[in-house]
Design an enzyme around this catalytic site. Structure first.
Site, PDB file in Angstrom:
ATOM      1  N   MET A 231     -23.480   3.602  15.253  1.00 29.12           N
ATOM      2  CA  MET A 231     -24.479   2.706  14.667  1.00 29.12           C
ATOM      3  C   MET A 231     -25.545   2.455  15.736  1.00 29.12           C
ATOM      4  O   MET A 231     -25.596   1.399  16.370  1.00 29.12           O
ATOM      5  CB  MET A 231     -23.810   1.406  14.216  1.00 29.12           C
ATOM      6  CG  MET A 231     -22.898   1.598  13.024  1.00 29.12           C
ATOM      7  SD  MET A 231     -21.984   0.103  12.588  1.00 29.12           S
ATOM      8  CE  MET A 231     -20.605   0.246  13.724  1.00 29.12           C
TER       9      MET A 231
ATOM     10  N   MET B 162     -20.396   2.271   3.872  1.00 27.06           N
ATOM     11  CA  MET B 162     -20.168   0.950   4.436  1.00 27.06           C
ATOM     12  C   MET B 162     -20.022  -0.064   3.303  1.00 27.06           C
ATOM     13  O   MET B 162     -20.856  -0.113   2.387  1.00 27.06           O
ATOM     14  CB  MET B 162     -21.326   0.548   5.355  1.00 27.06           C
ATOM     15  CG  MET B 162     -21.447   1.379   6.618  1.00 27.06           C
ATOM     16  SD  MET B 162     -19.973   1.293   7.666  1.00 27.06           S
ATOM     17  CE  MET B 162     -19.936  -0.472   8.067  1.00 27.06           C
TER      18      MET B 162
ATOM     19  N   HIS C 293     -10.503   4.585  14.546  1.00 29.55           N
ATOM     20  CA  HIS C 293     -11.932   4.431  14.284  1.00 29.55           C
ATOM     21  C   HIS C 293     -12.577   3.610  15.402  1.00 29.55           C
ATOM     22  O   HIS C 293     -12.077   2.537  15.760  1.00 29.55           O
ATOM     23  CB  HIS C 293     -12.137   3.728  12.941  1.00 29.55           C
ATOM     24  CG  HIS C 293     -13.552   3.669  12.492  1.00 29.55           C
ATOM     25  ND1 HIS C 293     -14.192   4.734  11.881  1.00 29.55           N
ATOM     26  CD2 HIS C 293     -14.471   2.669  12.547  1.00 29.55           C
ATOM     27  CE1 HIS C 293     -15.432   4.386  11.578  1.00 29.55           C
ATOM     28  NE2 HIS C 293     -15.639   3.141  11.981  1.00 29.55           N
TER      29      HIS C 293
ATOM     30  N   ASP D 212     -16.183   1.917  16.484  1.00 33.55           N
ATOM     31  CA  ASP D 212     -17.535   1.515  16.104  1.00 33.55           C
ATOM     32  C   ASP D 212     -18.402   1.360  17.340  1.00 33.55           C
ATOM     33  O   ASP D 212     -18.147   0.502  18.187  1.00 33.55           O
ATOM     34  CB  ASP D 212     -17.494   0.196  15.344  1.00 33.55           C
ATOM     35  CG  ASP D 212     -16.993   0.365  13.925  1.00 33.55           C
ATOM     36  OD1 ASP D 212     -17.521   1.239  13.207  1.00 33.55           O
ATOM     37  OD2 ASP D 212     -16.075  -0.367  13.523  1.00 33.55           O
TER      38      ASP D 212
ATOM     39  N   MET E 176     -21.937   0.298  18.694  1.00 37.06           N
ATOM     40  CA  MET E 176     -23.117  -0.488  18.326  1.00 37.06           C
ATOM     41  C   MET E 176     -24.027  -0.648  19.548  1.00 37.06           C
ATOM     42  O   MET E 176     -23.553  -0.952  20.640  1.00 37.06           O
ATOM     43  CB  MET E 176     -22.693  -1.873  17.833  1.00 37.06           C
ATOM     44  CG  MET E 176     -21.688  -1.851  16.707  1.00 37.06           C
ATOM     45  SD  MET E 176     -21.205  -3.539  16.253  1.00 37.06           S
ATOM     46  CE  MET E 176     -19.866  -3.201  15.109  1.00 37.06           C
TER      47      MET E 176
ATOM     48  N   HIS F 206     -18.058   6.275  15.171  1.00 40.54           N
ATOM     49  CA  HIS F 206     -19.092   5.854  14.229  1.00 40.54           C
ATOM     50  C   HIS F 206     -20.270   5.314  15.036  1.00 40.54           C
ATOM     51  O   HIS F 206     -20.195   4.240  15.632  1.00 40.54           O
ATOM     52  CB  HIS F 206     -18.510   4.781  13.303  1.00 40.54           C
ATOM     53  CG  HIS F 206     -19.495   4.210  12.341  1.00 40.54           C
ATOM     54  ND1 HIS F 206     -19.269   3.011  11.693  1.00 40.54           N
ATOM     55  CD2 HIS F 206     -20.704   4.655  11.909  1.00 40.54           C
ATOM     56  CE1 HIS F 206     -20.300   2.749  10.900  1.00 40.54           C
ATOM     57  NE2 HIS F 206     -21.183   3.720  11.016  1.00 40.54           N
TER      58      HIS F 206
END
Length: 226
Positions: free
Chosen positions: A66, A135, A31, A33, A35, A64
Site C-alpha cells: 500500500m 479490500m 500476509h 501489509d 504502508m 501487500h
C-alpha cells in the site's frame, strides 16, 4: 481455501515468535501489509521485517504494498523473501509496468482494489495476475469493521473468473472473522486475510482450522445453490 494471518495484528515486539506461531498453525500464507504513510495514512514495516520473519515461516509470504512508489520496493522485498507482491489498481498508469516487473522478478503477481474504487477498474488486468485482492475495509489501519457493500465486488470477480476461464485467487482483507469470511466464501473468495480474529487468539492453530473449515463449508453450500 487459503487462510492468511495478517502480521499487522501480531505483537510487534515479537515478530519472530508470531511468525513461528503462524507457521505452526498450518496457515498457508502469512500476509504482510506494507504502508508508506502516503498511499494510506499510516506506516507499518519494510523489507527488514520480512527478512526477519522469513526464516520462521516456511510457506508463502504475501506482501501487500500500500505504497505510492512500489517500484522502489519490489527488489528489496524479493531479496527479503517475498513470494508474491500485490500493488493497487488506484496507481493508474503505473499498474501495467508494475505487474510486468513483479512477474519479471519471478514472483506471483497481485492487484488490489479499495472499497471506493469500481471493480471494473481491475478487469483489463485479470489475465496478468495471480491474485485479485478485494479490500473489505478502507486500508491504513487494522481492526476495522467489514464493509458489506464490497461483497458484490467478490461476486463479480468470481463471475469474471468463470467466464474468462482464469485461475486467479480472490483474496479478501479487512474485518475478516468467522462470519464475514463465510460471507466472502459464499461470494467466491478463496484467500482470507485475517488479523485480529486470528493473532489475538491464544490457540492460533485452532483458530486457523476453525476458519478454514467454516469457509470450506460455506463455499460448498454456495455451490449446491447454483
Amino acid at each position: 481455501m487459503i487462510i492468511a494471518p495478517s502480521l499487522l495484528a501480531s505483537d510487534f515486539g515479537r515478530f519472530a515468535h508470531e511468525a513461528t506461531r503462524a507457521d505452526r498453525s498450518g496457515a498457508e500464507w502469512l500476509h504482510l501489509d506494507i504502508m508508506d504513510g502516503q498511499f494510506v495514512p499510516n506506516i507499518s514495516f519494510g523489507p527488514a521485517v520480512v527478512e526477519a520473519v522469513r526464516p520462521h515461516f516456511s510457506r508463502y509470504c504475501d506482501v501487500h504494498l500500500m505504497c505510492e512508489k512500489p517500484e522502489i520496493l519490489l527488489q528489496p522485498f524479493v531479496k527479503a523473501g517475498a513470494d508474491g507482491m500485490t500493488i493497487h489498481v488506484e496507481l493508474g498508469a503505473q499498474v501495467t509496468p508494475l505487474l510486468w516487473k513483479i512477474r519479471s522478478l519471478g514472483r506471483r503477481v497481485g492487484l488490489g482494489v479499495n472499497p471506493p474504487t469500481n471493480i471494473n477498474e481491475v478487469r483489463p488486468y485479470l489475465s496478468q495476475i495471480d491474485v485479485l485482492l478485494i479490500m473489505t475495509v478502507n486500508p491504513g489501519f487494522g481492526g476495522q469493521s467489514f464493509i458489506h457493500e464490497c461483497v458484490p465486488k467478490i461476486q463479480q470477480a468470481a463471475a469474471w473468473r468463470r467466464e474468462l476461464g482464469l485461475k486467479y485467487h480472490i483474496e479478501v482483507d479487512g474485518g475478516i472473522n468467522l462470519e464475514t469470511a463465510c460471507e466472502c466464501a459464499r461470494a467466491g473468495a478463496d484467500v482470507f486475510v485475517s488479523g485480529t480474529a486470528l493473532f489475538h487468539q491464544r490457540n492460533l492453530g485452532a483458530a486457523v482450522r476453525k476458519m478454514r473449515a467454516a469457509v470450506h463449508n460455506a463455499h460448498t453450500e454456495s455451490l449446491f445453490q447454483l
